[in-house]
Scaffold this motif. Structure first.
Motif, mmCIF file in Angstrom:
data_model
loop_
_atom_site.group_PDB
_atom_site.id
_atom_site.type_symbol
_atom_site.label_atom_id
_atom_site.label_comp_id
_atom_site.label_asym_id
_atom_site.label_seq_id
_atom_site.Cartn_x
_atom_site.Cartn_y
_atom_site.Cartn_z
ATOM 1 N N GLY A 184 -5.475 -8.287 11.273
ATOM 2 C CA GLY A 184 -5.216 -8.082 12.690
ATOM 3 C C GLY A 184 -4.707 -6.677 12.964
ATOM 4 N N SER A 185 -4.189 -6.023 11.949
ATOM 5 C CA SER A 185 -3.712 -4.647 12.093
ATOM 6 C C SER A 185 -3.812 -3.987 10.725
ATOM 7 C CB SER A 185 -2.258 -4.653 12.575
ATOM 8 O OG SER A 185 -1.737 -3.351 12.563
ATOM 9 N N GLU A 186 -4.298 -2.749 10.712
ATOM 10 C CA GLU A 186 -4.466 -2.048 9.434
ATOM 11 C C GLU A 186 -4.599 -0.573 9.786
ATOM 12 O OE1 GLU A 186 -3.896 -3.003 5.904
ATOM 13 O OE2 GLU A 186 -5.067 -4.699 6.629
ATOM 14 N N PHE A 231 -0.647 -11.387 1.759
ATOM 15 C CA PHE A 231 -0.634 -12.677 2.466
ATOM 16 C C PHE A 231 0.403 -12.750 3.587
ATOM 17 C CE2 PHE A 231 -3.672 -15.449 0.281
ATOM 18 C CZ PHE A 231 -4.054 -14.593 -0.743
ATOM 19 N N ARG A 232 0.617 -11.587 4.246
ATOM 20 C CA ARG A 232 1.435 -11.648 5.454
ATOM 21 C C ARG A 232 0.515 -12.092 6.588
ATOM 22 N NH1 ARG A 232 3.685 -6.053 6.390
ATOM 23 N NH2 ARG A 232 1.709 -5.570 5.440
ATOM 24 N N PRO A 233 1.065 -12.692 7.678
ATOM 25 C CA PRO A 233 0.202 -13.203 8.749
ATOM 26 C C PRO A 233 -0.814 -12.170 9.250
ATOM 27 C CG PRO A 233 2.458 -13.914 9.086
ATOM 28 C CD PRO A 233 2.491 -12.995 7.887
ATOM 29 N N VAL A 234 -0.416 -10.878 9.263
ATOM 30 C CA VAL A 234 -1.300 -9.828 9.780
ATOM 31 C C VAL A 234 -2.617 -9.721 8.980
ATOM 32 C CG1 VAL A 234 -0.351 -7.909 8.416
ATOM 33 C CG2 VAL A 234 -1.177 -7.478 10.728
ATOM 34 N N LYS A 235 -2.639 -10.234 7.761
ATOM 35 C CA LYS A 235 -3.830 -10.110 6.896
ATOM 36 C C LYS A 235 -4.883 -11.180 7.195
ATOM 37 C CE LYS A 235 -1.987 -6.679 4.681
ATOM 38 N NZ LYS A 235 -2.497 -5.322 4.698
ATOM 39 N N GLY A 240 0.794 -1.231 0.000
ATOM 40 C CA GLY A 240 0.000 0.000 0.000
ATOM 41 C C GLY A 240 0.820 1.271 0.000
ATOM 42 N N SER A 241 1.931 1.305 0.765
ATOM 43 C CA SER A 241 2.682 2.567 0.843
ATOM 44 C C SER A 241 3.304 2.906 -0.511
ATOM 45 C CB SER A 241 3.750 2.500 1.938
ATOM 46 O OG SER A 241 4.646 1.440 1.692
ATOM 47 N N GLY A 242 3.775 1.882 -1.224
ATOM 48 C CA GLY A 242 4.341 2.101 -2.557
ATOM 49 C C GLY A 242 3.268 2.537 -3.549
HETATM 50 O O1 GMT Z 1 2.928 -1.104 7.032
HETATM 51 C C1 GMT Z 1 3.050 -2.125 6.374
HETATM 52 O O2 GMT Z 1 3.335 -3.202 6.858
HETATM 53 C C2 GMT Z 1 2.971 -2.084 4.906
HETATM 54 C C3 GMT Z 1 2.219 -0.931 4.350
HETATM 55 C C4 GMT Z 1 2.389 -1.123 2.898
HETATM 56 O O3 GMT Z 1 3.389 -0.661 2.377
HETATM 57 O O4 GMT Z 1 1.540 -1.788 2.318
HETATM 58 O O5 GMT Z 1 0.817 -0.954 4.652
HETATM 59 C C5 GMT Z 1 0.286 0.094 5.389
HETATM 60 O O6 GMT Z 1 0.112 1.205 4.524
HETATM 61 C C6 GMT Z 1 -0.999 1.179 3.644
HETATM 62 C C7 GMT Z 1 -0.974 2.455 2.811
HETATM 63 O O7 GMT Z 1 -1.002 3.595 3.609
HETATM 64 C C8 GMT Z 1 -2.291 1.052 4.454
HETATM 65 O O8 GMT Z 1 -3.421 1.056 3.599
HETATM 66 C C9 GMT Z 1 -2.239 -0.282 5.226
HETATM 67 O O9 GMT Z 1 -3.397 -0.357 6.046
HETATM 68 C C10 GMT Z 1 -0.999 -0.338 6.096
HETATM 69 N N1 GMT Z 1 -0.841 -1.707 6.583
HETATM 70 C C11 GMT Z 1 -0.908 -2.002 7.893
HETATM 71 O O10 GMT Z 1 -1.147 -1.180 8.738
HETATM 72 C C12 GMT Z 1 -0.702 -3.432 8.245
#
Ligand code: GMT
Length: 382
Positions: free
Chosen positions: A282-284, A207-211, A13-15
């Motif tokens: 589990g976290s987002e 598909f990381r465990p957190v998903k 998501g960040s990328g």
């Molecule tokens: O934080 C991460 O583990 C990865 C990151 C990513 O690069 O995908 O995800 C986070 O950033 C996204 C974009 O802002 C958010 O939509 C996701 O919810 C967020 N992931 C987590 O919090 C696990």
């Protein structure tokens, strides 16, 4: 402005946010320089006022671990000088914020000003960033950035709770291009996958465990085996838990109705045939994949955690259930798959929410205004 952007180029998501932001800024007339280890996967065309600079990591017999962070810093310094960057915007604190702050200091020694904006995205704050092996540098580089944004109010609160933050954090939510992400006519695709008119459940993740991807399979098996619903499950993406999810589907006897599609772009074509989007994470901190689904008119069933409630309104554009409540998630998906009137109302609400609150045209100007504020503040201090 001339803006440098650093992000992880891989599936994540960040990328995606960094790349879509860069493309939108270029569209608005800014010159955008992506600096990354490889070309970001959503950056298909490097043309016009978009540039890409690859970070070359040197190996040397002495280095057990080649110092990517320093190579990135040197590349930032080089591009800032030669392209005369007005600002460097880094996505995901580790290690990008530290590299950018060090690059800014290196440039300052030569009388060049390059303010740094850091956007916090997720596990850089909620998980890995809190590890003692990173926390002091994460804290320092956030506080030393000229501007800091977080993708949700939840993430801003978490940052204050877990780090000693002495700077303001601006919340700028993630966004979606609702012109690109919309429900398309993909009847032929739907026919091929669902020859008997089955409904479609979709999950998209790395598909990381957190998903919690295996929970999606559990929910699906209950709907098919216990409720006798005619549904297909499409799982998009790849990562460490994919094989566990595949095994679970086989053990539960539903593998024949599940398709693992791997990494897919454009995902909006798959979302266009979906009836329910599952996000039992589990976290987002935000849940960008859920926003992509909503823009395609797909109601979301998700965990009631993190930043998800700032995006999905429980009972309006989907349902939120307690974490790990597989019964609750199943009941929510069942309602959407069996009550057509409810489904239509929620699908429309989801699309409207994406358009009215998270459309790219509403959010990108907030970044542009923030850049101006940061630059003025940094220049007045210089
Ligand atoms: O934080 C991460 O583990 C990865 C990151 C990513 O690069 O995908 O995800 C986070 O950033 C996204 C974009 O802002 C958010 O939509 C996701 O919810 C967020 N992931 C987590 O919090 C696990």
């Amino acid at each position: 402005m001339k803006i440098g952007i650093t992000c992880y180029p891989t599936y994540g998501g960040s990328g995606v946010v960094a790349t879509e932001l860069g493309k939108a800024l270029a569209n608005n007339g800014h010159e955008v320089h992506f600096i990354s280890s490889s070309i970001p996967f959503r950056l298909s065309h490097v043309t016009g006022n978009i540039f890409f600079h690859e970070v070359n990591v040197l190996s040397y017999p002495l280095f057990e671990y080649p110092p990517y962070t320093l190579s990135l810093t040197s590349k930032m310094v080089d591009i800032a000088k030669h392209a005369q960057l007005d600002l460097m915007h880094v996505h995901y604190a580790i290690p990008h914020a530290a590299s950018a702050v060090l690059a800014r200091q290196t440039l300052a020694a030569e009388g060049i000003h390059m303010p740094v904006v850091t956007t916090l995205h997720g596990t850089d704050i909620t998980l890995i960033g809190q590890d003692p092996s990173f926390a002091p540098v994460v804290t320092y580089s956030i506080n030393a950035s000229d501007g800091v944004t977080a993708v949700s109010d939840y993430l801003r609160r978490e940052t204050h709770e877990h780090f000693n933050i002495t700077t303001d954090i601006e919340v700028i939510p993630n966004f979606i291009d609702t012109d690109r992400f919309h429900r398309m006519d993909k009847e032929h695709f739907k026919q091929a996958l669902c020859p008997n008119g089955e409904k479609v459940m979709v999950h998209v993740s790395n598909f990381r465990p957190v998903k919690n991807a295996t929970q999606v399979v559990e929910v699906f098996a209950r709907l098919v085996k216990n409720d006798g619903l005619h549904v297909k499950l499409l799982l998009v993406g790849d990562g460490p838990d994919r094989s566990t999810a595949e095994r679970r589907a086989r053990d539960l006897g539903v593998y024949g109705d599940v398709r693992f599609l791997g990494k897919q772009d454009p995902v909006e074509e798959i979302l266009s045939i979906a009836d329910v989007f599952m996000m039992p994470s589990g976290s987002e901190t935000f849940g960008l994949a859920a926003l992509e689904a909503m823009a395609c008119g797909v109601p979301v069933v998700a965990s009631n955690i993190g930043g998800i409630p700032e995006l999905v309104r429980d009972g309006t554009d989907g349902f939120l259930n307690e974490l790990d409540d597989v019964d609750g998630l199943t009941a929510s998906a069942r309602k959407l798959l069996t009550d057509d009137a409810l489904h239509t109302t929620m699908a429309n609400a989801a699309r409207t929410r994406a358009e009215e609150t998270f459309d790219i045209s509403r959010i990108v100007p907030r970044y542009e205004a923030y850049y101006e504020t940061v630059r003025e503040r940094a220049l007045s201090k210089a």
